[in-house]
Design a protein around this motif. Sequence first.
Motif, mmCIF file in Angstrom:
data_model
loop_
_atom_site.group_PDB
_atom_site.id
_atom_site.type_symbol
_atom_site.label_atom_id
_atom_site.label_comp_id
_atom_site.label_asym_id
_atom_site.label_seq_id
_atom_site.Cartn_x
_atom_site.Cartn_y
_atom_site.Cartn_z
ATOM 1 N N UNK A 1 16.982 1.894 -82.578
ATOM 2 C CA UNK A 1 16.824 2.681 -81.668
ATOM 3 C C UNK A 1 18.115 3.730 -81.684
ATOM 4 N N UNK A 2 17.622 5.087 -81.443
ATOM 5 C CA UNK A 2 18.818 5.941 -81.486
ATOM 6 C C UNK A 2 19.773 5.874 -80.199
ATOM 7 N N UNK A 3 20.831 5.730 -80.347
ATOM 8 C CA UNK A 3 21.925 5.491 -79.023
ATOM 9 C C UNK A 3 22.997 6.553 -79.041
ATOM 10 N N UNK A 4 22.922 7.033 -77.486
ATOM 11 C CA UNK A 4 24.048 8.189 -77.537
ATOM 12 C C UNK A 4 25.119 7.736 -76.427
ATOM 13 N N UNK A 5 26.241 8.159 -76.791
ATOM 14 C CA UNK A 5 27.429 7.833 -75.523
ATOM 15 C C UNK A 5 27.335 9.023 -74.693
ATOM 16 N N UNK A 6 27.212 8.974 -73.351
ATOM 17 C CA UNK A 6 27.344 9.816 -72.241
ATOM 18 C C UNK A 6 28.620 9.688 -71.729
ATOM 19 N N UNK A 7 29.276 10.860 -71.247
ATOM 20 C CA UNK A 7 30.528 10.613 -70.339
ATOM 21 C C UNK A 7 30.702 11.817 -69.385
ATOM 22 N N UNK A 8 30.543 11.696 -68.180
ATOM 23 C CA UNK A 8 30.590 12.678 -67.092
ATOM 24 C C UNK A 8 31.586 12.322 -65.914
ATOM 25 N N UNK A 9 32.616 11.692 -66.290
ATOM 26 C CA UNK A 9 33.329 11.173 -65.294
ATOM 27 C C UNK A 9 32.621 10.230 -64.088
ATOM 28 N N UNK A 10 32.904 10.549 -62.963
ATOM 29 C CA UNK A 10 32.038 9.526 -62.279
ATOM 30 C C UNK A 10 30.525 9.522 -62.038
ATOM 31 N N UNK A 11 30.110 10.869 -62.614
ATOM 32 C CA UNK A 11 28.668 11.047 -62.886
ATOM 33 C C UNK A 11 28.279 10.499 -64.237
ATOM 34 N N UNK A 12 28.790 9.357 -64.738
ATOM 35 C CA UNK A 12 28.494 9.081 -66.220
ATOM 36 C C UNK A 12 27.220 8.299 -66.097
ATOM 37 N N UNK A 13 27.068 7.556 -65.227
ATOM 38 C CA UNK A 13 25.691 6.640 -65.233
ATOM 39 C C UNK A 13 24.604 7.493 -64.402
ATOM 40 N N UNK A 14 24.940 8.676 -63.737
ATOM 41 C CA UNK A 14 23.770 9.395 -63.335
ATOM 42 C C UNK A 14 23.470 10.178 -64.474
ATOM 43 N N UNK A 15 24.464 10.752 -65.306
ATOM 44 C CA UNK A 15 23.687 11.555 -66.407
ATOM 45 C C UNK A 15 23.236 10.801 -67.416
ATOM 46 N N UNK A 16 23.656 9.689 -67.673
ATOM 47 C CA UNK A 16 23.027 8.732 -68.723
ATOM 48 C C UNK A 16 21.473 8.606 -68.358
ATOM 49 N N UNK A 17 21.382 8.200 -66.980
ATOM 50 C CA UNK A 17 20.063 7.926 -66.386
ATOM 51 C C UNK A 17 19.413 9.359 -66.792
ATOM 52 N N UNK A 18 19.819 10.345 -66.485
ATOM 53 C CA UNK A 18 19.171 11.779 -66.497
ATOM 54 C C UNK A 18 18.726 12.039 -67.948
ATOM 55 N N UNK A 19 19.519 11.703 -68.975
ATOM 56 C CA UNK A 19 19.225 11.740 -70.321
ATOM 57 C C UNK A 19 17.808 10.967 -70.881
#
Lengths: 386, 139
Positions: free
Chosen positions: A71-89
Motif C-alpha cells: 500500500x502507498x504510505x505517506x507521512x503527514x505533518x501539520x502540527x496540531x492539525x496533523x491528524x485532521x490533515x492525514x484524514x483529509x488526504x
Amino acid sequence: MNRDVYIIGVGMHRFSKDGIPLRDMYFTAGMEALKDAGIKFRDVGALYNGYIGGSMTEGIGFSKDLGLTGVPITHVENASATGSSAFREAVWAVSGGEADVAMAIGYDDMLRGMGNPMAKVNTKKKKMPSMENIMLPAGFFAMWAVRRMHENGTTVETYAKIAAKNWNHGKHNPMAQRRADHVVTAEEVLAADMIAYPHTAMMACAAGAGAAGAIVATEAWAKKHANGRPMIKVLASQSQSERYTDGHIFMGAVVGPSYSTEITSKMAYEEAGLGPKDLSFVHVHDAFPVEELMYYELLGICGPGEGDRLINDGDTAIGGRIPFSPDGGLIARGHPGGPTGLAQIWDATRQLRGEQDKFQVEGARTGLVHMMGAGSICVVHILQRV
Amino acid sequence: MPKMLPLEDGYMIIPEKAGEPCRLLGSYSKAAKKSFFPIRKLCPITSEPVETVELSPEGILYSWSFIRMPKLGSRVMAEGGGQGVGQIDLPEGVRVQSPIDGQMGDWKIGMKMRLVPNPVVTDEDGTVYCGFKFTPVKE
C-alpha cells in the motif's frame, strides 16, 4: 469532491501518560478501525500516517505490524492539525479515485518533545537558541484571552466554565486522558495553578500520548460494510493556510489568525450546502478555553461578542442547544499532537451512529470538526449521518 | 560594557554606541505599502520585491500575559517564577511577539513599550548574545 466519501471505520487507543509504547498504540488504533469497518488491511488502497515527533521512518515501521501489502504510505505533518490533515488526504484519495478505501492513522507523544524551544541554530560563533522560538503556544493563547477580556469584558469565570464543561464531558469517555471522578466546577478550575494568565493548569489541554485512526471509502464499500449501522458521509473537507491581515504576526508561535476559522468554515458550509444552524455538535481546537469561546462566534454559532452568553446559558454542554467537544475536547480527552484530529473524527463518527452511551448527543445528525495547526493551518470537516 | 551581538543575523541591530536604541529589522513593500517583521523574501501580499528597513524602537502594548515557563535558551524557570510576554504594535503597522519586562500588575493594554536587548548567552570571551524584549516606558 469528485466521488462521495464515507467513513466506514474508526478506532482509538486511549490517550494517556502511562508510558505505553507508541508502536502498540498505533497497532491498536489501526486494528480497531479495521475491525470497526469489517475489512482487512489488504483492502486499504492508501495509508496516511500523521505524527509530529519521532524519527524519519517511524510511521512506516509501525505500519508493518498491520501487514506488508505494498500500500502507498505517506507521512503527514501539520502540527496540531496533523491528524485532521492525514484524514483529509485519505478523503481526497477516495474522492479523487486513487483508492476505493483509504486509511489515516495518527499517533504521538506530546511529552517526547516537538518544536523544542531549545532548538539551536548555527551562527558564525557557535550554536545559539533560535530567535524564532520567542513565543510558545501557551503564551500566544493567553494573550488572546487577555485581549478578549479587554475588548469584550469576558471574565476568568467564563474561561473556567468552558474548561469545567469539557472536563465533565470527558468523564465518561473511555478514551479520554483526564477522567474526573467527580463533577468538576469552575471554582476548582480557577483554584488550579496559574500557568499563563488567565489560564490555569486545568484550563490547558492535556499533554500525553495516544493513537487514533479512521477509514474512508466509496459509497459502494460503505453500503457493503454498513452492517446495519447508519452510513456517515463526509459532506465537506476544507483547509486554509494564512492570508495577510492587519496586525499579522509572523514570528513565534502563531496558531491561526482568528479569520482562518471563519474563512475555512464558510467554505465548508458552502461545500456541504448547510449552515451553523444545521449542526448537532461541534469539535474544535480547544487547547485553551479562549479558543472555544472565540470559535462559537467564528464558526457562526452565535453573533460577534455573544459567545460568553452561550457558555453561561449551558448551550454548548451535552443536552444544550449545540454541544462543543462532547468527548472532552483537547482539555480532557487530550492532545498528543498527531492523533488529536483523528480522535475528533472517532467521536464524531460514533456520535452520528448513536454509539457514545453516557456522552451521546441525542439525535446527532450533522457534526462539524475543526482543527488548527501551529504555523498555521485550519482544517474543517462536516460529517452527516445518511 | 560587554560587547553585545544579536543571537542571529537579520532580526535586529544592537548599536555599539551606548544610549542609542536597538532596532528590529523588517521589510517594506512599496507595492502593498505595508511593513512586516521579521524580514520577508518577497511581499506576502503581492509577491513583489521588498526592501529591508529599520523599524521604530517604540510601540503600544496590544496584549500581554505572565507565563510560568523558562526564558528563551534556558530550561530553568526564570527568577520570579516565569516571564512576561506581550504583543506590541509598532507605528509601521507591525505586531511583534516578545518577552516583556515586569511582573503581574505592571502592564496595561495601550501602554507605551520600548525595544531593548535581551541577553541570552554569554560567550567565553564575555560577548553577550541577545534576543530582544520590550520594556514599559515610564511617562
